[in-house]
Design a protein around this motif. Structure first.
Motif, PDB file in Angstrom:
ATOM      1  N   SER A   3     -17.376 -42.271  14.855  1.00 34.09           N
ATOM      2  CA  SER A   3     -16.260 -43.074  15.373  1.00 34.09           C
ATOM      3  C   SER A   3     -14.925 -42.580  14.815  1.00 34.09           C
ATOM      4  CB  SER A   3     -16.466 -44.547  15.017  1.00 34.09           C
ATOM      5  OG  SER A   3     -17.668 -45.045  15.584  1.00 34.09           O
ATOM      6  N   ILE A   4     -14.907 -42.269  13.521  1.00 30.04           N
ATOM      7  CA  ILE A   4     -13.677 -41.740  12.918  1.00 30.04           C
ATOM      8  C   ILE A   4     -13.297 -40.421  13.564  1.00 30.04           C
ATOM      9  CG2 ILE A   4     -12.655 -40.843  10.790  1.00 30.04           C
ATOM     10  CD1 ILE A   4     -14.328 -42.879   9.247  1.00 30.04           C
ATOM     11  N   GLY A   5     -14.292 -39.565  13.779  1.00 28.54           N
ATOM     12  CA  GLY A   5     -14.023 -38.282  14.419  1.00 28.54           C
ATOM     13  C   GLY A   5     -13.471 -38.445  15.821  1.00 28.54           C
ATOM     14  N   THR A   6     -14.041 -39.405  16.581  1.00 29.63           N
ATOM     15  CA  THR A   6     -13.557 -39.655  17.943  1.00 29.63           C
ATOM     16  C   THR A   6     -12.117 -40.148  17.924  1.00 29.63           C
ATOM     17  OG1 THR A   6     -15.797 -40.179  18.697  1.00 29.63           O
ATOM     18  CG2 THR A   6     -13.965 -40.974  20.049  1.00 29.63           C
ATOM     19  N   LEU A   7     -11.798 -41.046  16.981  1.00 26.99           N
ATOM     20  CA  LEU A   7     -10.446 -41.568  16.875  1.00 26.99           C
ATOM     21  C   LEU A   7      -9.454 -40.464  16.517  1.00 26.99           C
ATOM     22  CD1 LEU A   7      -8.436 -43.916  16.805  1.00 26.99           C
ATOM     23  CD2 LEU A   7      -9.097 -44.321  14.419  1.00 26.99           C
ATOM     24  N   LEU A   8      -9.810 -39.628  15.537  1.00 27.84           N
ATOM     25  CA  LEU A   8      -8.919 -38.534  15.140  1.00 27.84           C
ATOM     26  C   LEU A   8      -8.707 -37.554  16.288  1.00 27.84           C
ATOM     27  CD1 LEU A   8     -10.169 -37.761  11.504  1.00 27.84           C
ATOM     28  CD2 LEU A   8      -8.042 -38.896  12.172  1.00 27.84           C
ATOM     29  N   ASN A   9      -9.782 -37.250  16.991  1.00 27.40           N
ATOM     30  CA  ASN A   9      -9.671 -36.333  18.124  1.00 27.40           C
ATOM     31  C   ASN A   9      -8.774 -36.918  19.212  1.00 27.40           C
ATOM     32  OD1 ASN A   9     -10.466 -33.870  19.521  1.00 27.40           O
ATOM     33  ND2 ASN A   9     -11.643 -35.192  20.861  1.00 27.40           N
ATOM     34  N   PHE A  10      -8.894 -38.236  19.440  1.00 22.91           N
ATOM     35  CA  PHE A  10      -8.062 -38.911  20.437  1.00 22.91           C
ATOM     36  C   PHE A  10      -6.586 -38.867  20.030  1.00 22.91           C
ATOM     37  CE2 PHE A  10      -6.103 -42.932  21.962  1.00 22.91           C
ATOM     38  CZ  PHE A  10      -6.145 -42.671  23.323  1.00 22.91           C
ATOM     39  N   LEU A  11      -6.301 -39.117  18.741  1.00 24.55           N
ATOM     40  CA  LEU A  11      -4.916 -39.080  18.261  1.00 24.55           C
ATOM     41  C   LEU A  11      -4.334 -37.675  18.362  1.00 24.55           C
ATOM     42  CD1 LEU A  11      -5.193 -41.402  15.112  1.00 24.55           C
ATOM     43  CD2 LEU A  11      -4.203 -41.957  17.347  1.00 24.55           C
ATOM     44  N   LEU A  12      -5.139 -36.675  18.052  1.00 20.89           N
ATOM     45  CA  LEU A  12      -4.666 -35.296  18.180  1.00 20.89           C
ATOM     46  C   LEU A  12      -4.399 -34.939  19.639  1.00 20.89           C
ATOM     47  CD1 LEU A  12      -7.020 -33.547  15.597  1.00 20.89           C
ATOM     48  CD2 LEU A  12      -4.532 -33.754  15.431  1.00 20.89           C
ATOM     49  N   GLU A  13      -5.222 -35.462  20.546  1.00 14.32           N
ATOM     50  CA  GLU A  13      -5.010 -35.205  21.967  1.00 14.32           C
ATOM     51  C   GLU A  13      -3.688 -35.823  22.427  1.00 14.32           C
ATOM     52  OE1 GLU A  13      -6.032 -33.482  25.575  1.00 14.32           O
ATOM     53  OE2 GLU A  13      -7.107 -33.342  23.682  1.00 14.32           O
ATOM     54  N   ILE A  14      -3.409 -37.042  21.970  1.00 15.84           N
ATOM     55  CA  ILE A  14      -2.138 -37.690  22.307  1.00 15.84           C
ATOM     56  C   ILE A  14      -0.963 -36.877  21.761  1.00 15.84           C
ATOM     57  CG2 ILE A  14      -0.703 -39.721  21.873  1.00 15.84           C
ATOM     58  CD1 ILE A  14      -3.190 -41.420  21.983  1.00 15.84           C
ATOM     59  N   TYR A  15      -1.121 -36.379  20.522  1.00 15.81           N
ATOM     60  CA  TYR A  15      -0.026 -35.608  19.915  1.00 15.81           C
ATOM     61  C   TYR A  15       0.218 -34.314  20.678  1.00 15.81           C
ATOM     62  CZ  TYR A  15       3.122 -34.189  16.201  1.00 15.81           C
ATOM     63  OH  TYR A  15       4.235 -33.826  15.492  1.00 15.81           O
ATOM     64  N   ALA A  16      -0.859 -33.685  21.155  1.00 15.58           N
ATOM     65  CA  ALA A  16      -0.692 -32.472  21.956  1.00 15.58           C
ATOM     66  C   ALA A  16       0.094 -32.771  23.231  1.00 15.58           C
ATOM     67  CB  ALA A  16      -2.060 -31.881  22.293  1.00 15.58           C
TER      68      ALA A  16
END
Length: 204
Positions: A6-19
């Motif tokens: 879940s933490i990995g999914t959240l971090l990946n989602f935040l990085l996608e938004i930042y991109a």
């Protein structure tokens, strides 16, 4: 999935938004937006801490700021690290995959930089040859591609030039640097083969 996934999914989602935020800032820069617009101000404040360090080290090309492109690649690479660590686990296979990918990217970057050095060395040879014929040097730094090659390679050549003597008046430091990078590429290639062999043995 577990808390780690879940933490990995959240971090990946935040990085996608930042991109997407970086991409949005690039698109806005093409239309000369109102600098007082709250959305524009938010995008600038949110992305500038990441873009500014890249901008200091990466020369512009034909007047274009290349820092957003490199930043997007860095964000994508960070996403791959997050996915590998949080979804693949911290086992030897996941760590081996991460190391292999890092070595592959480093190998690609070193190869590209070596090509830039060889291109600059070619310009030096051409300039030296025309000078020996009594003609003015043919390097025109006003051309964007030539200026980019010189700006990108100068930080590496400046300290090396103090230790590499000229050859009949020609600066051969680009070729010396290219040889050093070729040796580095050989080491990286051996490491990549070793990591691939270790991964195969773990899965075997």
């Amino acid at each position: 999935m577990g808390i780690t996934g879940s933490i990995g999914t959240l971090l990946n989602f935040l990085l996608e938004i930042y991109a997407w935020m970086i991409l949005g800032r690039v698109l806005l820069s093409w239309v000369n937006p109102d600098p007082y617009n709250p959305i524009v101000q938010f995008l600038v404040r949110a992305t500038e801490p990441v873009l500014e360090p890249f901008r200091r080290w990466i020369p512009s090309f034909a007047g274009l700021d290349l820092s957003p492109v490199v930043a997007l690649l860095a964000v994508h690479f960070t996403q791959r690290i997050v996915v590998t660590l949080f979804h693949g686990g911290m086992g030897g296979g996941a760590i081996g995959s991460l190391i292999a990918e890092m070595l592959g990217i480093l190998h690609l970057l070193v190869t590209f930089y070596m090509l830039l050095l060889l291109a600059r060395g070619g310009f030096h040879v051409h300039s030296w040859h025309t000078f020996r014929k009594g003609q003015p040097p043919g390097i025109d730094l006003r051309k964007p591609l030539i200026r980019f090659i010189f700006q990108a390679t100068e930080p590496a050549l400046r300290p090396l030039r103090r230790h590499v003597p000229n050859f009949s008046g020609m600066d051969v430091s680009p070729f010396a640097a290219a040889v050093l990078l070729l040796m580095l590429l050989s080491i990286l290639q051996e490491l990549m083969v070793g990591v691939s062999g270790a991964r195969l043995s773990l899965h075997g």
